[in-house]
Every structure is written in C-alpha cells, then in structure tokens.
Design a protein around this motif. Structure first.
Motif, short mmCIF file in Angstrom:
data_model
loop_
_atom_site.label_atom_id
_atom_site.label_comp_id
_atom_site.label_asym_id
_atom_site.label_seq_id
_atom_site.Cartn_x
_atom_site.Cartn_y
_atom_site.Cartn_z
N PHE A 166 41.42 12.41 13.42
CA PHE A 166 40.66 13.65 13.33
C PHE A 166 39.47 13.63 14.29
N ASP A 167 38.85 12.45 14.44
CA ASP A 167 37.74 12.31 15.38
C ASP A 167 38.23 12.00 16.79
N MET A 225 47.55 16.21 11.29
CA MET A 225 46.52 16.60 12.25
C MET A 225 46.98 17.79 13.08
N ILE A 235 45.28 21.36 13.21
CA ILE A 235 44.76 21.90 14.47
C ILE A 235 45.33 23.29 14.73
N ASP A 284 43.49 25.64 12.39
CA ASP A 284 42.03 25.61 12.39
C ASP A 284 41.46 26.36 13.60
N PRO A 285 40.69 27.43 13.35
CA PRO A 285 40.15 28.18 14.49
C PRO A 285 39.14 27.37 15.29
N ASP A 286 38.57 26.33 14.68
CA ASP A 286 37.56 25.55 15.40
C ASP A 286 38.15 24.38 16.17
N ALA A 287 39.44 24.11 15.97
CA ALA A 287 40.06 23.01 16.71
C ALA A 287 40.36 23.49 18.12
N ASN A 288 40.47 22.57 19.03
CA ASN A 288 40.67 23.01 20.42
C ASN A 288 41.79 22.24 21.11
N LEU A 289 42.08 22.71 22.32
CA LEU A 289 43.17 22.15 23.10
C LEU A 289 42.92 20.68 23.43
N ALA A 290 41.66 20.36 23.74
CA ALA A 290 41.32 18.97 24.06
C ALA A 290 41.72 18.07 22.89
N GLN A 291 41.48 18.53 21.65
CA GLN A 291 41.84 17.72 20.48
C GLN A 291 43.36 17.57 20.36
#
Lengths: 222, 539
Positions: free
Chosen positions: A15-16, A51, A55, A58-65
């Motif tokens: 997650f991190d 995960m 992702i 989750d609207p706050d998750a992003n492509l980088a993640q």
C-alpha cells in the motif's frame, strides 16, 4: 510472526509502494518457515489483487501507485519462483508487446507484472513490434494469447498493428490457436474499437487485462 | 440566431450568429480569443469566461471538474463547453495579456561578438519556437548589439496545446496547416516590429535591413513552420535520425515573410523527438567546452537530456508529460502572472505561503510552484513517499492557501508530478549508466528552459527530480535555446557551429533499452535520488 501478521505487514508495504519493506516482510516470512509457494499464493497474489482492486476504486490512488504495485508483485514473485521446490505450474503463455510505431511501454508493464503473479508466462516483445513478429513469437513459444498495447489512435487503428496480426493469423489458418487481446488509451475512448481492429477482446486497465488474458488462455486450452 | 455580447477591459463587442458554436469557437474568429491549453476539450480549465446574463447550456462534467463550487456560483464557465441558447452577455474573465513581454536583461546571457565585416543587411533575428511560447531576439550583427528580446505565446496554441493535435490537423486540413505556419510568421514579424519600435520609436521597423534569421525548435514546430507536414515524424524510421526542415526555397520565404534580404537558417533537428533547440542550448551552455560529466537538462512536455562524456554527446528525450508546463493539472498554468511560482512552509507548522508571479491573486500553479507544493506537503507529512495523501483531501483537493480554492492540489496532480519527475530522473540515470558514469561524476548540471527560472533546487532534490549535487554544480539557464541562436547570429559560420555539435551526438532511444520501464518505476517514489550509488541501484 503469525501468518496474519505477515499478510498485514506485506499489504501495508505494498500500500505504501515500499519495495524494500515488502522484501523485508518476505524475508522474515521465509525465516519463519513459510515456503516460497505459500508466500506467492497466500501473501503476494491476494495482496496484489487487493491493492489493485482498491486502487481501481479509490479516487485518491494514482497511476504511479499502479506501476509501483505491479513492479513489487513481479519482483517478489520472480524471486520466490527461484526458490520453488517444484517448477511453478504455469497456466499458459502470452506474447506481449506494443504495436508497430508505438513506444509507450508502461501499460504493458503493469499487465506483465500482474500476469507473472497470476502464474502466466510472459514473453515480452518490447515496443514497436511488427505484426509478423507477434505471430512468429506466438508460434515459437506456443502461446495461447497475443496481447497488443497501443497508446495512440494511429497505432491502434493502423494497417500495421492489430489488424495485420489478425490478417496474418487468418491467412495462416491460425485463428483457432491464438486469441488477440488489445489495450491502451484509444480502446477506452471507443469501447467498440477492439472489434474494428480485429481483436477478440480488450481490457480497460492492467489488472483487468491480466485477468482477461488468464481467462482466454484457459478458453484456448479447453 | 443568438447573438453574443462580449465585455472586455476595452469595451463591448457584439458577435452575431454565435449560437451555432461553442463560445470558444465563436471567440476564435475574433481578436478576443481565450487562452487554451487542450484544444478545447475541457481538459485544461484555462478558458474561463463569466456569464452575465442569458440562457446557456447546463454545466458539463468537465466544468464540474475544472471549476470550484465558488467559481460556478459566480457564473464562471469554460468557453469551450459553453453554448448559447439565446442572446447572452459574457465577460472575459482572464484578461488577454499584451502580446509581447520584454525578456529582462538579467535573464539573458551576455553574447560577446560582432561581425564588422558583414556585407549587406546588418540585422539578425533569433527565434526559439516553442510549442507554448515564442522567444525572439533582434540584433545588430555588425555592431554586436542586442536591440531587444521578448517572449509571447505561440499563436498555434488555439489549435491545441498538444503537438500531435496540431500535426494531425495540418495533415487532414492543409488549409489549417497553412494558417498555422502563417500565424507563426506573423507573430515573429510582430515581435520584431515591437522590438524595433521600442528601440527607435514608432515607424522605425527596418524590414529591408534584416538578413539572417535563425530559428530553433522541436521537430513538430519546425515541420509546421516549413509546411512539410508531420508525416515524417510519425514514421519510426525517423525517430533516431536527423530530419531536414531547411526551407526548400529561400526566395519563397523572402516573399512570404516580406523580407527581401532574408537568409533563413533552420538547423536540422537531431531526431524525431529531439529538436534543434537542444543544439542551441548546448551552444549556449558551452557544454562541449566543459569537463567530461556535463549534463544538460531541458524539462518540458518532452524532456530532452544531453550528457557530455568528453568524447560523445549522449542525447535522449523522454515524454515527461506536460505537468511541469502547467498543463493537464486541475489548476495548472504557464509561468504567467497569477501563477504560484513558490511555496514555502511557515515555521512551526503554521501552514504554507504561496507566492505568485506579479503578486497577483492565485490563478493556479506553474511548474516550479508545483514542485514546491509537493515538496512542502511531503516535508509536513501530508503526503507520503508513495504519493498518497496521509488524509485523503476529497474532491476539491488540498488547498495550500485555505483562502484560495485555486491553490488546491489533487491526487491526480501529485501523480502527474511523480510521473514527470520519474521520467526525468530515470532518463538522466540511464544516460549516465550508458556513458559509464555515476551521479557523483557530474561536474555540471545545466537546467535549461523557463522551468528552471523559479525552481527551488532543494525542493527539486527532495522529491527526486534532481540529484543532490553541490549547489555550485547546478546551473539554471532560463533562455538557453534563444542564447544559442544569438551566438549563431554573431558567428561568421553559424551552420558549422550547429554541425559540430550534431556531429558529436549519439542518439539513444530509451524505449529500446532493456530495463527502462523498471528504472522509471523505481524513480516514481517521492524521495531523493541517492547520489553515492550506481544509478542502477537507485531506489
């Protein structure tokens, strides 16, 4: 360290997007007596799936993640595979690449990472792959699926992309042996485009793409 | 037929028959154009206008995304989404900036040299033709005097911020292609006109005495200017070899530009993705005259990197994404008045201070402000190295200045920064490795382009965009490409200067390098680049 604690710690590291922490958890698990097989099937695959689905919603998750999660999954799986007591049971093979004229490789990278965690063998042909090469490599490796990524409209719809792969399969009478999957931005904008270019199916993101490919492999083998 | 009354600072203007188009399209045919960075698809949020009265279509999804609740309540709309359903009155919210702004002397590098023996027309024009901006300098080459230098928007911007949009438009609509070339010509001439008049007063543009014109730019801009179409750029065969965009017929150029003694020089771009502006920047920074381990970085939508190892100039380009040019972000903008250019944390956890260019009310972020914002949020613990907010900020984003909704940063904005900085850092690391070097071998790191002008180096290093080299090793060259053109104007054999640089180039396409994607992903986390390690071992 209990199995639940290991799973929790691993999920937290993923997650991190902390690769080092993920490897620390895996090493701790090995030293606690878990086998490489158990780590892949009970920790890595469920953790990655959880995960990825988080992702996606989750609207706050992003492509980088997305990218980082797929990379961690692939690297941990690859490391564990070398420690398997028996060769891993691969469900099938896919040849994967970006269409001719297209250098965008990252979408493909996510799919490849997830596929490895799903026990699908990936033959990555890289970027700017001519149609002929998709077919040659699929034959050579006895793959079940040809996966073609395009990030630009002209490489998705172009004569030397997926349409040509379809034509080559048809000419050679190979349509029953391989399924074609496409993915990338142009297919998201036009959900019917995959049919126009002659693919069997498409997927909107890396996780969905990996799952779709695994499913088509089973269909071809059935 | 609905008519539109447009109120601007200079008065009211009535447009008849505006109902058939979006308001943006209706305005496009007038001199009251609205700024745009996405070609009018509601993605950039820069074309705001205020509806004073009259029936219009309901707010679109794009407008809900790009305008804050408060802005929507004030009647702000995006001109590209707005359609009239009857007679209406609108106000142009964003004042149209004066077309040319002077480049301050302190931002320009001194260019010693003159050509006393020069025969014929003594004036020379240097042009850095960027996708977004134009920079123009006017020189008296005989005396070695810079008459003036200025910058302004590339007028092609109304046809889309993205070069691909413009190239495909030129290919499908030849008439549009001609207009795009014509409007750049007209813009350069208008800049030169302004520079002459600023120097010598009205009516003193000495067109007949202009000789040399040097234009550098990315391959797409040169293709559009020379009306040679973008077809060559989309062909893989041209990705790693030079493309020739010399004017085919200088006589035709003299006629088109209305300059009887014009001698145009358009140095060829290095390859499909690397423009001649890179060659000019190499000349400006005298990169090849410095020690081995000199790296030039030009950050933009297409980031270009050149590494001099004492023998060869290793060159590559990566699509950094337009984030650092303020495009594609919720409240992103170019480095113009009202853009947040610097953010700092108040001591003792007392919030953040946002400074804008020109001290105007906050309109959005430019590249340097964006790096600052991410760095201070990271330092204050609001952001994690993964790019996640510690506490999800919700749909309106995290406002660094609580009084200004346009200071908000969203998860998607942070993502754009991560991807842009990862591409940049990973490309530098890849070039170093190919040249057999390490980060610590870098004696010079020249950050070129407008992006570097307001950049806080400490913040750029904290997020992992730039390596933690000693401050003295990092140089900022805001107008390097223009300076390179100016040097060429003052050289007797400008073509040879460009050829010399081009001859040293080893072009590298990172997409074909094994392990490139993994290296890129490894640089996505918001953390410093470890300096004392082989780039291969970067986090």
């Amino acid at each position: 360290m209990s199995r639940d604690a290991i799973i929790r710690a691993y999920n937290e590291a993923v997650f991190d997007t902390d690769k080092e922490a993920a490897f620390e958890v895996v090493n701790a698990a090995l030293s606690h007596g878990m086998t490489a097989e158990e780590i892949v099937f009970e920790v890595v695959i469920p953790g990655t799936e959880a995960m990825m689905s988080a992702i996606t919603k989750d609207p706050d998750a992003n492509l980088a993640q997305h990218f980082m999660t797929a990379q961690i999954a692939a690297e941990v799986t690859e490391k564990m595979l070398t420690r398997f007591n028996h060769p891993p049971e691969v469900i099938g093979r896919v040849v994967l690449g970006t269409a001719f004229g297209d250098l965008h490789s990252l979408g493909k990278r996510i799919v490849a990472g997830c596929l490895k965690a799903l026990m699908v063998e990936v033959i990555d042909l890289g970027v700017n792959v001519p149609a002929e090469r998709f077919v040659e490599e699929a034959l050579k490796h006895e793959a079940q699926v040809i996966a073609i990524s395009s990030m630009m409209v002209h490489t998705a719809t172009g004569e030397r992309g997926c349409a040509k792969v379809r034509a080559l399969l048809r000419e050679a009478g190979l349509e029953g042996r391989f399924k074609i999957v496409v993915g990338g931005a142009p297919y998201r904008f036009d959900e019917g485009l995959y049919r126009t270019v002659g693919a069997d199916n498409w997927a909107a993101d890396g996780v969905a793409g990996a799952k779709l490919i695994a499913q088509l492999i089973r269909e071809v083998k059935a | 037929m609905a008519s539109l009354l447009v109120r601007t600072a200079t008065g009211e203007h009535r447009l008849a028959g505006a109902g058939a188009y979006t308001v943006r399209a209706a305005l496009e045919a007038t001199e009251w154009r609205v700024p745009s960075a996405c070609g009018g698809v509601g993605a950039c949020g820069t074309c705001t206008v205020r509806v004073v009265s009259g029936p219009t279509n309901p707010l679109t999804t794009a407008e809900h995304r790009k305008l804050t609740a408060e802005e929507r309540a004030r009647g702000l709309r995006l001109a590209c989404q707005l359609r009239l359903e009857g007679n209406a009155v609108i106000e142009l919210d964003t004042p149209v900036p004066s077309r040319w702004q002077t480049l301050p002397e302190e931002d320009l590098a001194p260019c010693p040299g003159r050509l006393p023996e020069l025969q014929g027309a003594p004036y020379g024009v240097a042009v850095d033709l960027g996708t977004t901006h134009l920079r123009v300098a006017l020189w008296d080459r005989q005396q070695g005097r810079r008459i003036g230098a200025c910058w302004g928007m590339n007028p092609q911007g109304v046809w889309g911020a993205d070069v691909l949009n413009r190239l495909s438009l030129a290919q499908t609509h030849p008439q549009r292609g001609r207009e795009m070339a014509e409007c750049v010509r007209a813009a350069v001439l208008s800049a030169v006109h302004d520079l002459f008049e600023l120097d010598a007063g009205p009516g003193n543009a000495r067109w007949a005495e202009i000789g040399r014109l040097v234009v550098v730019g990315n391959p797409a801009m040169l293709a559009l200017l020379t009306e040679q179409g973008g077809k060559a750029l989309l062909d893989p065969a041209n990705w790693q070899q030079p493309i020739d965009y010399q004017p085919r017929d200088p006589a035709a150029w003299r006629a088109q530009w209305h300059l009887p003694h014009l001698e145009p020089l358009l140095p060829g771009p290095v390859a499909g993705f690397v423009g001649s502006d890179l060659l000019a920047s190499v000349l400006a920074t005298r990169l090849l005259e410095g020690p081995a381990g000199s790296l030039l970085l030009d950050v933009g939508t297409n980031t270009e990197i050149a590494l001099w190892d004492g023998q060869a100039l290793h060159v590559t380009s990566v699509p950094g994404g337009p984030a650092f040019e303020g495009v594609g972000l919720r409240f992103g903008m170019a480095a113009e008045p009202g853009a947040i250019s610097r953010v700092s944390a108040q001591p003792g956890g007392g919030g953040f201070v946002c400074e804008t260019l020109g001290g105007l009310p906050i309109r959005g972020y430019c590249g340097s402000g964006l790096i600052d914002a991410v760095a201070v949020l990271l330092e204050a613990g609001h952001l994690k190295p993964s790019g996640r907010f510690t506490t999800p900020p919700g749909a309106e984003g995290f406002a660094l200045d609580p009084a200004s909704p346009r200071s908000a940063l969203s998860a998607a904005d942070v993502d754009a920064v991560q991807r842009a900085k990862a591409a940049t850092a990973a490309a530098m690391a890849a070039l170093l490795e190919l040249a057999g070097m390490r980060w610590r071998d870098l004696g010079r790191l020249c950050v070129c382009g407008a992006f570097g002008r307001h950049l806080d180096l400490g913040h750029a290093q904290a997020v992992g965009l730039l390596p933690r080299l000693a401050t003295g090793r990092i140089e900022l060259h805001a107008n390097a490409a223009l300076t390179g053109c100016e040097r060429a104007l003052l050289a007797a054999d400008a073509e040879a200067m460009f050829f010399t640089v081009a001859g040293k180039i080893k072009m590298i396409n990172l997409s074909f390098i094994q392990g490139w994607e993994d290296r890129y992903i490894s640089h996505l986390r918001l953390e410093p680049i470890p300096l004392f390690s082989n780039p291969r071992d970067a986090p």
